[in-house]
Design an enzyme around this catalytic site. Structure first.
Site: not given
Length: 369
Positions: A34, A135, A259, A307
């Site tokens: 999956k 679940r 950053y 990024m």
């Protein structure tokens, strides 16, 4: 031409599948592919597991939904495919029938839909029981009547009892044992074949091995257990996320990198800029010190992930140069391995999120086809 590539070793995938089978030689092992085979490419992985390079063909694949199954069928994969979440709408049943899919049933509306449908051939069904995960699945006290209903239906074949463990990966076996006791009692009452074991249970809980097991993340070389075992030490990484150094610079003591200036040089340092970032799926939550391999030697992330780039302290790797190999996880050219599980811990996450998070922007290159 950008150097970042996800290299997929299909021989390692086959090795890990063989290992899953060796862990539970009395069970059949469905290969869970999956989420595009956990980011590795579902079609390529299915073809590798159907190929003659594997001594015996995988008896079934498992996916989450019809859309994932259709990708495989459209690519010519004929092996049985299990829909682990069953159908999401009664409109899917003609496709389940046409493409000879197997399906889980976890809710009353799915049972009603199947009762109202006439397939061309009986559909193999795995009845999902909520043994404690809370679940999907029928409560154990409901499961007996649902099983009896399915057992009497001509539309159903190959009925199995299915459940999922919440803590099979943990060293504390208390809750696992509670779930296991519930399932053993139910299976004995119904004389039902079982499909219970996920990757951690396949690797470490032989009492959970049933007619079928469902190895997933272990197929891709990740260790899902809290503590390693003789089996997990044999897992081989399937994906190597590999890039190169694209720039080098010297920074003085106290100078920031990246950053926000989170990382500051404690000594005069040599910083390598790597072509990889969160725009490729590398986790922005990676902390300073997250390991990478540069020319097969361990180095540490220095500064926040950007990024398209990340920065690494290579002060202690004199060989680091423009074009040097950088492994974000996986195996370097010299054979050194950086476990994706170790990287995940530095990102406060799990290997599943890193593997499935590698974006389409990153080309997959396959070996062992």
């Amino acid at each position: 031409m950008r150097p970042l590539v996800a290299h997929i070793d299909l021989d390692a995938l086959r090795h890990n599948y063989r290992l899953a089978c060796a862990c539970a030689p009395q069970s059949q092992s469905v290969a869970v592919i999956k989420a595009d085979a956990y980011g590795h490419g579902a079609v390529a992985c299915a073809q590798a597991l159907e190929s003659k390079a594997l001594e015996s063909q995988v008896p079934a694949f498992a996916v989450a939904c019809l859309e994932e199954a259709m990708v495989l069928r459209d690519a010519g994969i004929q092996t049985p495919i299990v829909l682990l979440e069953g159908i999401f709408s009664a409109d899917e049943l003609p496709y389940v029938d046409k493409h000879r899919l197997w399906m889980a049933i976890h809710s009353g509306w799915q049972l009603d839909a199947l009762q109202a449908f006439t397939p061309s051939a009986p559909i193999p069904v795995w009845l999902k029981v909520d043994s404690g995960m809370h679940r999907l699945g029928f409560a154990p006290e409901q499961a007996v009547s649902v099983w009896r209903t399915l057992e009497a239906m001509p539309e159903v074949s190959a009925l199995h009892l299915m459940s999922h463990f919440a803590t099979a990966d943990a060293m504390d076996t208390g809750y696992f044992s509670q779930q296991m006791a519930t399932l053993k009692a139910l299976a004995a009452e119904l004389d039902a074949p079982l499909c219970l074991a996920n990757s951690p249970a396949t690797l470490a809980r032989p009492e959970a091995h049933g007619a079928w097991n469902r190895p997933g993340v272990m197929l891709y070389g990740s260790d899902p257990l809290e503590a390693p075992t003789k089996f997990t030490r044999q897992l081989q990484p399937v994906m190597t996320l590999r890039s190169e150094i694209i720039a080098l610079r010297e920074v003085d003591v106290g100078e920031p990198v990246g950053y926000g200036g989170r990382w500051r040089a404690a000594r005069r340092s040599r910083i390598a800029v790597i072509a990889a970032g969160y725009g490729d799926g590398y986790d922005r939550h990676a902390v300073d010190g997250t390991p990478v391999l540069v020319n097969g030697k361990r180095a540490a992330l220095a500064g926040k992930v950007s990024m398209d780039m990340l920065t690494v302290d290579v002060t202690d790797i004199p060989s680091a140069a423009i074009g040097s190999e950088v492994v974000l996880w996986g195996k370097s050219h010299n054979g050194e391995v950086l476990s994706i599980d170790e990287v995940a811990r530095h990102c406060d996450t799990i290997s599943y999120t890193l593997l499935t998070g590698v974006l389409p922007r990153v080309p997959r290159h396959y070996a062992g086809v």
